[in-house]
Write a protein that holds these residues in place. Structure first.
Motif, PDB file in Angstrom:
ATOM      1  N   SER A 149       0.841  -1.205   0.000  1.00 56.33           N
ATOM      2  CA  SER A 149       0.000   0.000   0.000  1.00 56.33           C
ATOM      3  C   SER A 149       0.872   1.250   0.000  1.00 56.33           C
ATOM      4  O   SER A 149       2.059   1.196   0.328  1.00 56.33           O
ATOM      5  CB  SER A 149      -0.911   0.001   1.226  1.00 56.33           C
ATOM      6  OG  SER A 149      -0.130   0.228   2.382  1.00 56.33           O
ATOM      7  N   SER A 150       0.244   2.363  -0.342  1.00 54.36           N
ATOM      8  CA  SER A 150       1.026   3.602  -0.397  1.00 54.36           C
ATOM      9  C   SER A 150       1.525   3.999   0.992  1.00 54.36           C
ATOM     10  O   SER A 150       2.615   4.553   1.127  1.00 54.36           O
ATOM     11  CB  SER A 150       0.204   4.725  -1.020  1.00 54.36           C
ATOM     12  OG  SER A 150      -1.008   4.880  -0.321  1.00 54.36           O
ATOM     13  N   SER A 151       0.737   3.692   2.038  1.00 53.33           N
ATOM     14  CA  SER A 151       1.220   4.086   3.372  1.00 53.33           C
ATOM     15  C   SER A 151       2.384   3.194   3.801  1.00 53.33           C
ATOM     16  O   SER A 151       3.308   3.647   4.475  1.00 53.33           O
ATOM     17  CB  SER A 151       0.087   4.065   4.397  1.00 53.33           C
ATOM     18  OG  SER A 151      -0.415   2.766   4.543  1.00 53.33           O
ATOM     19  N   GLU A 152       2.356   1.926   3.372  1.00 49.80           N
ATOM     20  CA  GLU A 152       3.517   1.068   3.650  1.00 49.80           C
ATOM     21  C   GLU A 152       4.751   1.590   2.910  1.00 49.80           C
ATOM     22  O   GLU A 152       5.866   1.543   3.423  1.00 49.80           O
ATOM     23  CB  GLU A 152       3.236  -0.376   3.209  1.00 49.80           C
ATOM     24  CG  GLU A 152       2.326  -1.151   4.146  1.00 49.80           C
ATOM     25  CD  GLU A 152       1.928  -2.511   3.577  1.00 49.80           C
ATOM     26  OE1 GLU A 152       2.107  -3.508   4.283  1.00 49.80           O
ATOM     27  OE2 GLU A 152       1.439  -2.575   2.428  1.00 49.80           O
ATOM     28  N   LEU A 203       5.270   4.671   2.176  1.00 50.61           N
ATOM     29  CA  LEU A 203       5.734   5.866   2.886  1.00 50.61           C
ATOM     30  C   LEU A 203       6.566   5.451   4.107  1.00 50.61           C
ATOM     31  O   LEU A 203       7.552   6.105   4.450  1.00 50.61           O
ATOM     32  CB  LEU A 203       4.546   6.741   3.299  1.00 50.61           C
ATOM     33  CG  LEU A 203       4.921   8.139   3.798  1.00 50.61           C
ATOM     34  CD1 LEU A 203       5.514   8.978   2.669  1.00 50.61           C
ATOM     35  CD2 LEU A 203       3.714   8.868   4.394  1.00 50.61           C
ATOM     36  N   ASP A 204       6.163   4.333   4.739  1.00 48.27           N
ATOM     37  CA  ASP A 204       6.946   3.827   5.874  1.00 48.27           C
ATOM     38  C   ASP A 204       8.359   3.429   5.437  1.00 48.27           C
ATOM     39  O   ASP A 204       9.324   3.623   6.177  1.00 48.27           O
ATOM     40  CB  ASP A 204       6.258   2.617   6.520  1.00 48.27           C
ATOM     41  CG  ASP A 204       5.011   3.019   7.303  1.00 48.27           C
ATOM     42  OD1 ASP A 204       4.892   4.215   7.654  1.00 48.27           O
ATOM     43  OD2 ASP A 204       4.159   2.140   7.555  1.00 48.27           O
ATOM     44  N   LEU A 207      -2.176   9.487  -1.927  1.00 45.33           N
ATOM     45  CA  LEU A 207      -0.744   9.231  -1.782  1.00 45.33           C
ATOM     46  C   LEU A 207      -0.223   8.333  -2.908  1.00 45.33           C
ATOM     47  O   LEU A 207       0.869   8.545  -3.440  1.00 45.33           O
ATOM     48  CB  LEU A 207      -0.475   8.591  -0.411  1.00 45.33           C
ATOM     49  CG  LEU A 207       0.988   8.406  -0.006  1.00 45.33           C
ATOM     50  CD1 LEU A 207       1.757   9.718  -0.059  1.00 45.33           C
ATOM     51  CD2 LEU A 207       1.082   7.788   1.393  1.00 45.33           C
TER      52      LEU A 207
END
Ligand SMILES: Cc1cc2nc3c(=O)[nH]c(=O)nc-3n(C[C@H](O)[C@H](O)[C@H](O)COP(=O)(O)O)c2cc1C
Ligand SMILES: [Zn+2]
Ligand SMILES: [Zn+2]
Length: 632
Positions: free
Chosen positions: A524-527, A529-530, A593
């Motif tokens: 995912s995009s938040s992963e 970003l992590d 994102l």
């Protein structure tokens, strides 16, 4: 340090005339709509934040509205066009790259004496231009980027003290820097990064004289051997031409014109390759995943990210032999090794047997590495024209002397990275490989493209397969175009001992996990970003958490983002997997994102960096070396 001059469009291996069948129609969009959406969403997000936190966002607004980077990019594009009209072509971004030292971001820095808080007066007195009053300094310092300091939280102390851009986390009300004694204890006696250049070593390298300077004992022994060897061959063969003396690197008069010289009789290879008493250390290369050496992008923080995702072998960025021999700090920084890098090598480039032998001895005696690699695949004009990099492949006599010389002084395996050849239609690797086996290389990496070819056309894996059979029992790693576990599987079926991944790791560092687990990871995009957040933390640890370190981290993140933006999320694909030579179309992600991360616009990469490293400073500028958005 050397900057890669590869033309960016070639680097990204895009092929023209490609029709998109990659993504279903509902995700596809146009360039205008894409940027319209990304820009307006960013503005409205920013609007929300402004209400929450007026102060920080104000500076952001000023810089994001018209990012310097964007302006510079446009300028560069104009120059590019102008260049083309003249019939000339700008190669890479380096020519128009502005040279701004990172330190210029700080208007006035804090004096080291005040930073150290040891109650010592500054010894420079009136001549010192830096702040001495901490409160005064803090009044001019840009706002903190975040509430907690990664260095303080991880190690129990932050060497950047009040200059840290997260300083509030470890500064007392009376402006003292706090420490966490318990945490500090857990790191006692442990150095997380190895292979730094000591001042003593640097000084001895800078001294040119034989008596004070660094003593290359084994290299001297070895070079005298080669020297005699060359002399004997030339004399005994009665050849009447000029040859180059390896010791002094000067052309010598033909033997005919010189007074007769006594020689010690013909030397055989056995005399020259005297086995050294200490046995070489071994590395088990079999079936490993090798993260390629990557100039600029393959920095230590990035390699740490790849190690976490399962890369087995890592290698430093290419270092230039002469710069290492001169004790240049920036070049030595390329040899640094993080403790997580359990199978680690360094790569060197050079074209003379004597200097390459010396540099090998220097590395052998002063660093902790598992192998040393010669870059004889480097296509860069600057290197090639001097006979180094790919040029070594056609100068077999020199290449032989370099390999034998380095091997003689090294206690660790010597490996070599080559291409198929220089010209597109005349492969030479298969002729060279049997010879290299005799010269004593422990492993060969073959990038399945020629110098001429650069990144156009796909790597020739049939040829890699042929070569790996010729190399056996010496392990051969195949390299070129791997972007999915399927690509990796096919590559392994060719019989290579292992595979090396370069751009695939930059586009998606989790490729190592995918290969090890034989799956497509719809990350995912938040992963993602992590992943970038890990990089920025590792970057602050490596380059520093003061403004200078933050901006260095940002610059390297932006270089990386110029590759990462080419990733198309698995969940969007109509046809899995994405191929490395396919040019991504304009598409919308599943959330804002994801769309932002797909942008090929340097201004959007700056925005992503701002999510992690705070607003860019006023005079910030950036032009990617490897310009991924050069889609023309
Ligand atoms: C940004 C970048 C930097 C590179 N730097 C180096 C380097 O320092 N040394 C080297 O041997 N190859 C270097 N290469 C070449 C790669 O190691 C690799 O051989 C090539 O990209 C082909 O592999 P790929 O198709 O997986 O990208 C670089 C490639 C890229 C994209
Ligand atoms: Zn001072
Ligand atoms: Zn800090």
């Amino acid at each position: 340090m050397l900057h890669c001059l590869t033309p960016p469009t070639e680097l990204h291996g895009q092929q023209k005339g490609f029709e998109c069948t990659l993504l279903p129609a509902q995700f596809l969009t146009t360039k205008e709509k894409f940027h319209g959406f990304v820009d307006s969403e960013w503005q409205s997000l920013k609007g929300e934040n402004t209400n929450k936190n007026d102060k920080v966002e104000e500076t952001k607004e000023a810089s994001v509205e018209e990012p310097q980077a964007k302006k510079l990019k446009l300028e560069a594009e104009e120059k590019d066009k102008a260049g083309k009209q003249d019939g000339k072509r700008l190669r890479g971004q380096n020519k128009s790259r502005p040279h701004v030292k990172p330190t210029t971001y700080d208007e006035k820095r804090l004096c080291l004496f005040s930073l150290l808080q040891e109650n010592r007066e500054c010894t420079f007195g009136d001549k010192c231009h830096f702040h001495h009053d901490i409160a005064e300094y803090l009044a001019t310092k840009p706002a903190d980027i975040g509430e907690s300091c990664y260095l303080y939280d991880t190690f129990g102390k932050c060497a950047f003290g009040v200059t840290c851009r997260y300083a509030k986390a470890h500064t007392t009300p009376d402006l003292k820097t706090m420490e966490n004694a318990e945490l500090i204890k857990t790191y006692e006696g442990r150095s997380t990064v190895k292979n730094s250049l000591s001042k003593d070593l640097q000084n001895s390298l800078r001294k040119r004289s034989q008596t004070n300077g660094y003593k290359f004992l084994l290299s001297a022994q070895r070079l005298i051997c080669i020297h005699r060897y060359v002399m004997c061959r030339e004399f005994l063969g009665g050849l009447k031409h000029f040859f180059t003396c390896l010791l002094c690197d000067q052309p010598q008069a033909s033997p005919e014109k010189q007074p007769p010289v006594k020689t010690v009789g013909p030397l055989t290879d056995e005399d020259v390759i005297k086995l050294r008493p200490c046995e070489k250390k071994q590395v088990d290369f079999q079936d490993k995943l090798y993260l390629a050496p990557l100039t600029t992008c393959g920095n230590l923080p990035f390699r740490r990210v790849c190690k976490r995702f399962g890369a087995d072998i890592t290698c430093g960025e290419m270092a230039m032999c002469t710069n290492l021999l001169q004790g240049q700090q920036s070049e030595w920084a390329l040899l640094k090794r993080h403790e997580s890098e359990d199978v680690f090598g360094v790569q060197v480039e050079g074209c003379f047997p004597d200097t390459m032998t010396r540099v090998a001895e220097l590395i052998n005696n002063n660093t902790d590495v598992d192998f040393v690699d010669i870059n004889s695949g480097c296509p860069i004009d600057l290197v090639y024209q001097k006979g180094g990099g790919c040029g070594l492949m056609t100068r077999t006599r020199k290449f032989e002397q370099i390999i034998k010389g380095m091997n003689y002084v090294l206690d660790v395996p010597l490996t070599v990275k080559i291409r198929t050849g220089v010209q597109e239609k005349s492969n030479i690797a298969h002729k060279l490989i049997p010879e290299m086996k005799n010269w004593g290389v422990s492993m060969i990496t073959l990038h399945g493209r020629s110098r001429e070819q650069r990144y156009t056309k796909l790597a020739d894996w049939d040829y890699i397969s042929t070569c790996s059979k010729l190399a056996s029992p010496v392990p051969l790693f195949g390299n070129g175009d791997i972007l999915s576990y399927e690509d990796a599987m096919k590559a392994r079926e060719t019989g290579v001992s292992g595979i090396m991944i370069a751009r695939g790791a930059l586009i998606k560092p989790w490729i190592f996990t995918e290969i090890k687990e034989s799956r497509h990871w719809d990350i995912s995009s938040s992963e993602r970003l992590d992943v970038l957040r890990d990089f920025s933390n590792f970057g602050l640890e490596h380059w520093g958490s003061d403004t200078r370190g933050v901006e260095k981290t940002r610059t390297f993140m932006l270089e990386w983002l110029s590759f990462m933006c080419r990733y198309i999320p698995v969940g969007l694909l109509e046809r899995v997997p994405q191929k490395i030579n396919e040019r991504p179309p304009y598409y919308m992600g599943r959330n804002y994102l994801e769309s932002l991360m797909a942008s090929q616009n340097v201004g959007d990469w700056v925005r992503i960096s701002e999510m992690l490293l705070g607003p860019i400073p006023k005079n910030f500028n950036f032009l990617p070396k490897h310009k991924a958005n050069a889609y023309k």
